[in-house]
Structures are given as C-alpha cells and as structure tokens.
Design a protein around this motif. Sequence first.
Motif, mmCIF file in Angstrom:
data_model
loop_
_atom_site.group_PDB
_atom_site.id
_atom_site.type_symbol
_atom_site.label_atom_id
_atom_site.label_comp_id
_atom_site.label_asym_id
_atom_site.label_seq_id
_atom_site.Cartn_x
_atom_site.Cartn_y
_atom_site.Cartn_z
ATOM 1 N N ILE A 174 -10.219 1.333 4.693
ATOM 2 C CA ILE A 174 -10.841 0.192 5.377
ATOM 3 C C ILE A 174 -11.003 0.544 6.846
ATOM 4 N N PRO A 175 -12.224 0.511 7.392
ATOM 5 C CA PRO A 175 -12.428 0.846 8.809
ATOM 6 C C PRO A 175 -11.580 -0.034 9.722
ATOM 7 N N ALA A 176 -10.958 0.584 10.702
ATOM 8 C CA ALA A 176 -10.084 -0.157 11.611
ATOM 9 C C ALA A 176 -10.847 -1.217 12.394
ATOM 10 N N GLY A 177 -12.148 -0.995 12.578
ATOM 11 C CA GLY A 177 -12.945 -1.982 13.300
ATOM 12 C C GLY A 177 -12.969 -3.334 12.622
ATOM 13 N N LEU A 178 -12.784 -3.347 11.302
ATOM 14 C CA LEU A 178 -12.766 -4.625 10.585
ATOM 15 C C LEU A 178 -11.529 -5.443 10.936
ATOM 16 N N GLY A 182 -10.063 -6.120 -8.615
ATOM 17 C CA GLY A 182 -9.256 -5.718 -7.473
ATOM 18 C C GLY A 182 -10.081 -5.701 -6.201
ATOM 19 N N PRO A 183 -9.553 -5.106 -5.132
ATOM 20 C CA PRO A 183 -10.268 -5.087 -3.853
ATOM 21 C C PRO A 183 -11.666 -4.489 -3.991
ATOM 22 N N LEU A 184 -12.598 -5.017 -3.202
ATOM 23 C CA LEU A 184 -13.960 -4.512 -3.202
ATOM 24 C C LEU A 184 -14.097 -3.424 -2.145
ATOM 25 N N SER A 185 -15.075 -2.562 -2.317
ATOM 26 C CA SER A 185 -15.346 -1.579 -1.273
ATOM 27 C C SER A 185 -15.764 -2.327 -0.011
ATOM 28 N N PRO A 186 -15.493 -1.766 1.175
ATOM 29 C CA PRO A 186 -15.874 -2.472 2.412
ATOM 30 C C PRO A 186 -17.346 -2.856 2.459
#
Length: 268
Positions: free
Chosen positions: A222-226, A89-93
């Motif tokens: 997930i940081p919004a900056g991404l 599944g999704p990876l950590s940021p």
Amino acid sequence: MLGKGGMGEVYEAYDTAKGRVVALKLLHQELAGDPVYQVRFRRESQAAARIAEPHIIPIHDWGVIDGVLFIDMLRVPGVDLRTLLRKEGPLSPIRAVGIIEQIAGALDAAHAGGLVHRDIKPANILVTAADFAYLVDFGLAHTEGDSAVTMVGTAVGSYIYMAPERFDVSDVTGRADIYSLACVLHECLTGASPFPAASMNVLIRSHLSDPPPRPSMQDAGIPAGLDTVIARGMAKNPADRWPTASAMVGAARAALTGAPIPGVPAPQ
C-alpha cells in the motif's frame, strides 16, 4: 429478503403496476408513527430522487402503505462491498481507489444538493461484476446542518465509520460523509476497519481521540501516500478534512503514482 439493518429491511419485489423487479426498503413501523419523521422522510426522499448521478441508486417511489414507510428503488445485480471484502479480502490499491472514486462522485452530487448521507459504510455500497459502484440508502439522508442524529435504531455496524461530530450535538455537514468514506477506503485497502474494538465504548473513544491508522504499516504494497490521504479524511475537526470527496480521491490517485499529494498535510 436482500438484507436488513437498523432502520428496516430490503426485499426484492415485483412491481405489478410497472411490470418490473425492484428493491423495496421497508422501514420499521415505529418510524411511521412519528409525524416529524414522516415529514422529513418525504422531504429527503424527494430531494434524493432529484439527484441525477449515475452512482446513486435511482429512487422510483416512496410513501406509506398500511402504516409502513417504503422506498422503491432500482434493483441492481451485484453484491455489497462488505460481502465483497469478506469474500475476496483486501482490494488492490488501484481497485480500491476506483470504487471509492465512484462513491465520491455520488457524495459530491448529494452534498451539492444539500443532503448528507450519514451512513456511509461497505454495506451501503453495491458493486456489480464490472466494478460499477452504487451508493444506496439515500432515502434516509438528512439535510445538511441537522444536528447529530439520535443513536436509537442505528445499526451497530454504522458506528465503525461514524465521524466524531456524530457523537456530539454539533451540526453535521458533508464532511462527516468524507470521514466515513476515508474509513471505508482504509477497509478496502487492508480488509479491516480503522478502529477494531471489543466494545462500543472503546470504538467511540477511538473515533474521538485516537490518531487515524496507517494502512501502509499493515501491508507494504500500500503506497505510504495513502496514509496521508486517509489521515486528512479522518481528521477529528471537520474543517481539517478534504473539502470534497472528489478532492480526497484526487489525492489518492496522486498517491498511487507517487506524485506529490495536493492539499495541506494532514493534521497530527
């Protein structure tokens, strides 16, 4: 067989002359029958083999045997990123950015040598148990400035990550790879491709006209900056994208810490 795609098949093979196990890519036979493609294949394989970058799969040899074009590459123990995402599944940021950072280094080295990969996607990224990442299929790269590649023989999965200019007759530069890498970063973070579509027409239209997705809207972790990093990486106009793959990753690193993101804000 290790895998197959629109251009051919990859096998684990034993090199009887060198006494080693390799990954052997066999291209579809019709490609060997095209003299123009043969010349380009040899030229670009040689150029790719000269790139000394630890995250690019080393190419041992290339050529044609019995009418079949082949590329002999290092066999790496690991799984491709597509398989990893389907399994975990999704990876950590931080893990996602760490893997993309390695591929960015490979791309910048290729672009410095005048090569454009043109098929950046999770299936072309190998990840070892230690999260060391390799970019594969550089033997199918093209010289920077070549016009958009013909869609004949292109694997359907490649369209998911294809830059808008690839659907036109304009020149294709390394910034097309940066667009694709931003798409892969989005998938690493969310587990989903940027533009899920029920048909090829909808998918192509999304690349051409839809705004880049915002991964932080799918997962609060997930940081919004991404969002800004990916939006600039997926800008419709190549000139609006990050100048290099490493510049994009540097901005992603800043986004992970909450620091100001370097560079011009992404176009809307």
